[in-house]
Motif scaffolding. Sequence first.
Motif, short mmCIF file in Angstrom:
data_model
loop_
_atom_site.label_atom_id
_atom_site.label_comp_id
_atom_site.label_asym_id
_atom_site.label_seq_id
_atom_site.Cartn_x
_atom_site.Cartn_y
_atom_site.Cartn_z
N PHE A 109 0.87 -1.17 0.00
CA PHE A 109 0.00 0.00 0.00
C PHE A 109 0.92 1.23 0.00
CE2 PHE A 109 -2.13 -3.55 1.93
CZ PHE A 109 -3.36 -3.55 1.30
N THR A 110 0.94 1.93 -1.10
CA THR A 110 1.93 2.99 -1.32
C THR A 110 1.27 4.35 -1.34
OG1 THR A 110 1.74 2.78 -3.72
CG2 THR A 110 3.39 1.40 -2.62
N PHE A 111 1.97 5.35 -0.80
CA PHE A 111 1.40 6.68 -0.67
C PHE A 111 2.47 7.74 -0.89
CE2 PHE A 111 -0.47 3.69 2.30
CZ PHE A 111 -1.81 3.73 1.96
N ALA A 112 2.08 8.84 -1.50
CA ALA A 112 2.92 10.03 -1.50
C ALA A 112 2.70 10.74 -0.18
CB ALA A 112 2.55 10.94 -2.66
N TYR A 113 3.77 11.21 0.44
CA TYR A 113 3.67 11.86 1.74
C TYR A 113 2.67 13.02 1.71
CZ TYR A 113 4.71 14.92 5.64
OH TYR A 113 4.59 15.74 6.74
N SER A 114 1.79 13.04 2.72
CA SER A 114 0.77 14.08 2.85
C SER A 114 0.91 14.73 4.22
CB SER A 114 -0.63 13.47 2.70
OG SER A 114 -1.63 14.41 2.96
N PRO A 115 1.31 16.02 4.29
CA PRO A 115 1.49 16.66 5.60
C PRO A 115 0.19 16.72 6.39
CG PRO A 115 2.43 17.99 3.83
CD PRO A 115 1.62 16.93 3.18
N ARG A 116 0.27 16.36 7.67
CA ARG A 116 -0.89 16.45 8.55
C ARG A 116 -0.61 17.48 9.62
NH1 ARG A 116 -4.03 15.95 5.78
NH2 ARG A 116 -5.70 15.36 7.20
N ALA A 117 -1.46 18.47 9.72
CA ALA A 117 -1.28 19.54 10.70
C ALA A 117 -1.16 18.97 12.10
CB ALA A 117 -2.45 20.52 10.63
N GLY A 118 -0.17 19.47 12.84
CA GLY A 118 0.03 19.01 14.21
C GLY A 118 1.10 17.96 14.36
N THR A 119 1.59 17.41 13.23
CA THR A 119 2.64 16.40 13.31
C THR A 119 4.01 17.05 13.14
OG1 THR A 119 2.56 15.94 10.93
CG2 THR A 119 1.12 14.64 12.37
N VAL A 120 5.04 16.37 13.60
CA VAL A 120 6.41 16.89 13.51
C VAL A 120 6.83 17.04 12.05
CG1 VAL A 120 8.83 16.37 14.02
CG2 VAL A 120 7.06 15.93 15.76
N ALA A 121 6.50 16.05 11.22
CA ALA A 121 6.95 16.08 9.83
C ALA A 121 6.38 17.26 9.06
CB ALA A 121 6.58 14.77 9.14
N ALA A 122 5.19 17.71 9.42
CA ALA A 122 4.58 18.84 8.71
C ALA A 122 5.38 20.11 8.91
CB ALA A 122 3.14 19.03 9.18
N ARG A 123 6.18 20.17 9.97
CA ARG A 123 6.99 21.37 10.27
C ARG A 123 8.42 21.22 9.76
NH1 ARG A 123 4.32 20.30 15.19
NH2 ARG A 123 6.25 19.60 16.16
N MET A 124 8.75 20.07 9.19
CA MET A 124 10.11 19.85 8.72
C MET A 124 10.43 20.68 7.48
SD MET A 124 10.72 15.73 9.08
CE MET A 124 10.87 14.92 10.68
N GLU A 125 11.69 21.03 7.35
CA GLU A 125 12.16 21.64 6.11
C GLU A 125 12.39 20.54 5.08
OE1 GLU A 125 15.60 23.90 7.11
OE2 GLU A 125 14.49 25.37 8.33
N GLU A 126 12.81 20.92 3.90
CA GLU A 126 13.08 19.99 2.81
C GLU A 126 11.83 19.22 2.38
OE1 GLU A 126 17.26 18.12 3.11
OE2 GLU A 126 16.60 18.31 5.20
N GLN A 127 10.68 19.90 2.37
CA GLN A 127 9.48 19.28 1.83
C GLN A 127 9.68 19.01 0.34
OE1 GLN A 127 6.62 18.45 3.56
NE2 GLN A 127 7.50 19.17 5.51
N ILE A 128 9.20 17.88 -0.12
CA ILE A 128 9.44 17.43 -1.50
C ILE A 128 8.34 17.97 -2.43
CG2 ILE A 128 9.79 15.42 -2.98
CD1 ILE A 128 11.90 15.81 -0.78
N PRO A 129 8.70 18.52 -3.58
CA PRO A 129 7.69 19.02 -4.52
C PRO A 129 6.74 17.92 -4.99
CG PRO A 129 9.89 19.79 -5.13
CD PRO A 129 10.08 18.76 -4.06
N GLU A 130 5.49 18.30 -5.23
CA GLU A 130 4.47 17.32 -5.63
C GLU A 130 4.84 16.54 -6.89
OE1 GLU A 130 1.78 16.22 -4.05
OE2 GLU A 130 2.40 17.48 -2.35
N PRO A 131 5.38 17.20 -7.94
CA PRO A 131 5.74 16.41 -9.14
C PRO A 131 6.77 15.31 -8.84
CG PRO A 131 5.70 18.75 -9.66
CD PRO A 131 5.59 18.64 -8.17
N VAL A 132 7.70 15.59 -7.92
CA VAL A 132 8.70 14.58 -7.55
C VAL A 132 8.03 13.43 -6.80
CG1 VAL A 132 10.80 14.13 -6.23
CG2 VAL A 132 10.55 16.30 -7.47
N LYS A 133 7.12 13.76 -5.89
CA LYS A 133 6.39 12.71 -5.17
C LYS A 133 5.63 11.81 -6.14
CE LYS A 133 5.27 15.56 -1.09
NZ LYS A 133 4.15 16.09 -0.31
N LYS A 134 4.94 12.42 -7.10
CA LYS A 134 4.13 11.64 -8.04
C LYS A 134 5.02 10.74 -8.90
CE LYS A 134 0.31 14.94 -8.34
NZ LYS A 134 -0.44 15.88 -9.23
#
Length: 469
Positions: A360-385
């Motif tokens: 079951f595979t997913f592109a990362y989706s930021p969820r408000a309130g989580t640590v990862a949502a505040r991380m730098e180096e967020q990946i552009p959507e075209p790269v995720k896709k």
Amino acid sequence: MRQTTFISKEELQSEQAIAEAIAKENEGLDLKYVVETFGCQMNVRDSETIKGELNEMGYTETFDKSDADLILYNTCCVRDHAEKRLMGNIGALKELKEQKPGLIIGICGCMMQQEGMAKKLLKRFSHVSLIFGTNVLHRLPELLEAVRNGERVILTDRSFDAIAEDLPQLRDNPRSAFVNIMYGCDNYCSYCIVPYVRGRERSRAPKDIRNEIVSLCKSGITEITLLGQNVNSYGNDGSTGMTFSELLHCVADVPGLKRLRFMSSHPKDLSEDVMQAIATLPNVCHHVHLPVQSGNDEILKRMNRRYTREAYLSIVKRLRELVPDIEFTTDIIVGFPGETEEAFSDTLSLVDSVGFAAAFTFAYSPRAGTVAARMEEQIPEPVKKRRLRELNELQARKTVENNQTYIGHVGEVLIEGFDERADVTMLYGKYSNFKMVYFPGNPALLNQYVTVRVTGINKNSLMGEMIDA
């Protein structure tokens, strides 16, 4: 040590009295409900309880929203897609509410436990009158009574400290059932909202779990799936006096239980004792859903997964030594913050090495309130896709390779359903290790166990012939 607490008998009896009063008021009215479920198996199990409670209050289930007197959405908040689907569905009910002013529209589940979400939805959708969270299902009778009296109700208790036992339930599946063994999660993976909306881990008492399984098997159910956000940490809160492997031994001998499954397993807690239980208990199925999320150690660290690539692969190796026919399924996230092309390549190489039956595979989706949502180096959507596409293409090839090894295999299948095709009726069901197989047969065999030989493959599934019913 945290001590698990339970909703008192007095409180449950009070709710039961309200339910009985509502049922009396509903006599002869033929009131109907729709419960629509988003998300995981835990949400499906919660919906079974909600349906059971509504049945006790004199409502009956329908699948036609235009015919319903109550519509309830049980929500998920793990990914952004589920939230968008909910908003669309709720918005679409405004016209129906105008046509049927007495219609009750409600929202419950994980999304309602997110900070501020319940008030936001109540403000945005004036036709919604009932909102409640994941851990107050036992209070549905009093909440519904208030709404029937003209109130708009929100109840999203975030204390998460109690378990309600012996609630009514409506089981839709006559052959298999989900049984919660615990609630909540202590892992706090940096991308995951679940601990914030379902709380810390609380384990049910072994006797309550076993009693529920005994009752289900007496009703004719033969396949049980034990549920928890991390079943391997069952009993870690110190309240049960039993580990997960001991629980497997405790329930495996229930009369009539032919198959015992569980999900999900966290790799950091999958012990040798659990592996031995899978290998030695005859009705524990030879399938483990073992989410890896990434094949790169740095990304696993950023995810707060608390195991390494090497540790994960060692678990796979050990289980295959103990259980040669075991199959693995997994969850994988691509495009996590900081994921380089090299890190993504590590994930691809792990998938190639393990040979998952399915992923079951997913592109990362930021969820408000989580640590990862505040991380730098967020990946552009075209790269995720693009990465998700590459991963899915690889997994599709690995699935075909895996399926080809089954040609000629003979084993027992539990028939789950059938497809009426132009020239033949195709039954389908799974082997113990979760492999799906389609084969010609009579729909009268639905919910029965039959012996099937694999004769070929078709995309993600196996094709076969029945050799014994």
